[in-house]
Design an enzyme around this catalytic site. Sequence first.
Site, PDB file in Angstrom:
ATOM      1  N   LYS A  84       4.272 -23.191 -20.910  1.00 45.78           N
ATOM      2  CA  LYS A  84       3.608 -22.879 -21.775  1.00 45.78           C
ATOM      3  C   LYS A  84       3.509 -23.032 -23.690  1.00 45.78           C
ATOM      4  CE  LYS A  84       6.204 -18.250 -20.366  1.00 45.78           C
ATOM      5  NZ  LYS A  84       6.920 -18.025 -20.367  1.00 45.78           N
ATOM      6  N   GLY A 141       7.163  -8.871 -18.838  1.00 53.15           N
ATOM      7  CA  GLY A 141       7.499  -7.256 -18.394  1.00 53.15           C
ATOM      8  C   GLY A 141       6.194  -7.113 -17.581  1.00 53.15           C
ATOM      9  N   GLY A 163       3.190 -12.931 -22.253  1.00 51.94           N
ATOM     10  CA  GLY A 163       3.127 -11.809 -21.716  1.00 51.94           C
ATOM     11  C   GLY A 163       2.181 -11.195 -22.750  1.00 51.94           C
ATOM     12  N   ARG A 221       0.218  -1.260  -0.024  1.00 44.30           N
ATOM     13  CA  ARG A 221       0.071   0.553   0.252  1.00 44.30           C
ATOM     14  C   ARG A 221       0.775   1.456  -0.017  1.00 44.30           C
ATOM     15  NH1 ARG A 221      -5.466  -0.173   3.702  1.00 44.30           N
ATOM     16  NH2 ARG A 221      -6.276   2.138   2.661  1.00 44.30           N
ATOM     17  N   VAL A 267       0.965 -16.658 -21.886  1.00 39.41           N
ATOM     18  CA  VAL A 267       2.321 -17.425 -22.623  1.00 39.41           C
ATOM     19  C   VAL A 267       2.487 -15.679 -23.495  1.00 39.41           C
ATOM     20  CG1 VAL A 267       2.981 -18.963 -24.810  1.00 39.41           C
ATOM     21  CG2 VAL A 267       1.157 -19.551 -23.266  1.00 39.41           C
TER      22      VAL A 267
END
Length: 433
Positions: free
Chosen positions: A212, A309, A142, A55, A140
């Site tokens: 994946k 990312g 991203g 937080r 898979v």
Amino acid sequence: MKKKQKKMAAADSAVKVALLGFGTVGSAVARVLAASKFPGVELTHIFNRNVARKRESEAGKAVPASVVWTEDIEVVLRSKVDVVVELMGGLNPVEGWIRKALASGKSVVTANKQLIAYRGASLAKVAEKHGVQLVHGAAVAGGVPVIPGMLQGLSGDQVTRLSGIVNGTCNYILSRMEAGADYATVLADAQQLGYAEADPSADVDGYDARAKLCILSRIAMHAELDPDAVSTQTISAVEAIDFSYAKELNSTIRQVSRAELNGRLVHARVAPMLVPLTSPMAWSHGTQNMVVVSGRFGGDVVFSGHGAGGEPTAVAVVSDLLAVAQGCGVVKLPVRRREVTGDFFAPHYLRFVVDDKPGIVHAISGALSKVGANIDSLLQRPGYPKHKLPFVVTTEPCLTSTIEKAMASIAKMDCMLERPLCLQILVPEDKPE
Ligand SMILES: NC(=O)c1ccc[n+]([C@@H]2O[C@H](COP(=O)([O-])OP(=O)(O)OC[C@H]3O[C@@H](n4cnc5c(N)ncnc54)[C@H](OP(=O)(O)O)[C@@H]3O)[C@@H](O)[C@H]2O)c1
């Protein structure tokens, strides 16, 4: 199912969303939602352990004040949340919580490849039973929309094979080795940059990529594979010299995940392979991902982009979330359990490091011809000492299991200083037998 979707899309009030996990992707999802303010979607809960520090983080401070922060999962499960976005990772305790969320009428969006590779089929049944959705477009590659692209754009084809680079860490390591760096240095850099874990095994030994590959096989070829049955080979045995020899063969080396449908059998493997310089896979560098899907009617389709990312992955997660919130249906076709073999009929690259003595090439070619494998070429770069001499043999196409049999006996020869390396050579026309 339709009833529930219509209700979600038509409701006057916004679709309520809970985030499970406020790490790299979870915090990026919160940031994207706060920045874009999509109509009809409201973040209401964030769950994480030790929530106070989350937080107080920079990302946490950007979260609207109305959001309930909690470290008690029951608060989310008992709430009126419509969609749970799971971004914690792993199987335990996530699987149990996702089952409970689905059973209590909440749709689930997740980026969790382990969960989907190992439990996807059974969780999809729970979702179906309770008339809600389970969507995993970010699991898979991203930020590369390979899963939604295959579902919405390629379901009309009969996909017979797929191959790709789906582990950014391995691609970062191998593409830097291609440029001249050595494995240990690049791995240390990857760890420092946060691309590789302290224990890099899941990436470099192929376990992440095989999870994946199983998800892609289910979606593209409707083939349910046991991830543990998919052959993997580590990239850690690849050395700088292999890139020099690969270059002489107009190739480079990439960790390739490939699967090919052959009747009721699926040929599947995750391994470092020689990839021709003309292949799109050779052009992918750094953490870029790339998947080539080959269909009976539509031919080859290539997906490529940032495979990982926080923000690229968050885009995929939020896109899934919007589709669920707007009641967009997902294409569903029957999936069948398939047996797996790691065997491919392909040419192979064999690298040996020997204490050079007369008769070594004769002994190696004898071991290969004993199993029915033929040598295609022999490469030996000058400038190495005779007592530690690396050289390479390439074979004509044959089954990987055949070559491995010969390699097992060659590895026992006295002159071998290192475990010999065997890599498949990827050529467009190689076919499983
Ligand atoms: N990162 C990527 O580029 C990427 C790309 C595609 C898919 N994914 C997938 O997205 C998911 C999230 O990845 P990530 O990189 O965001 O991971 P991450 O940074 O480790 O975030 C996970 C978050 O979940 C929390 N968490 C984990 N287990 C928990 C538990 N048992 N109870 C409560 N909180 C728990 C963690 O808290 P702590 O901070 O206390 O550990 C952390 O805040 C994974 O399934 C991953 O495979 C990630």
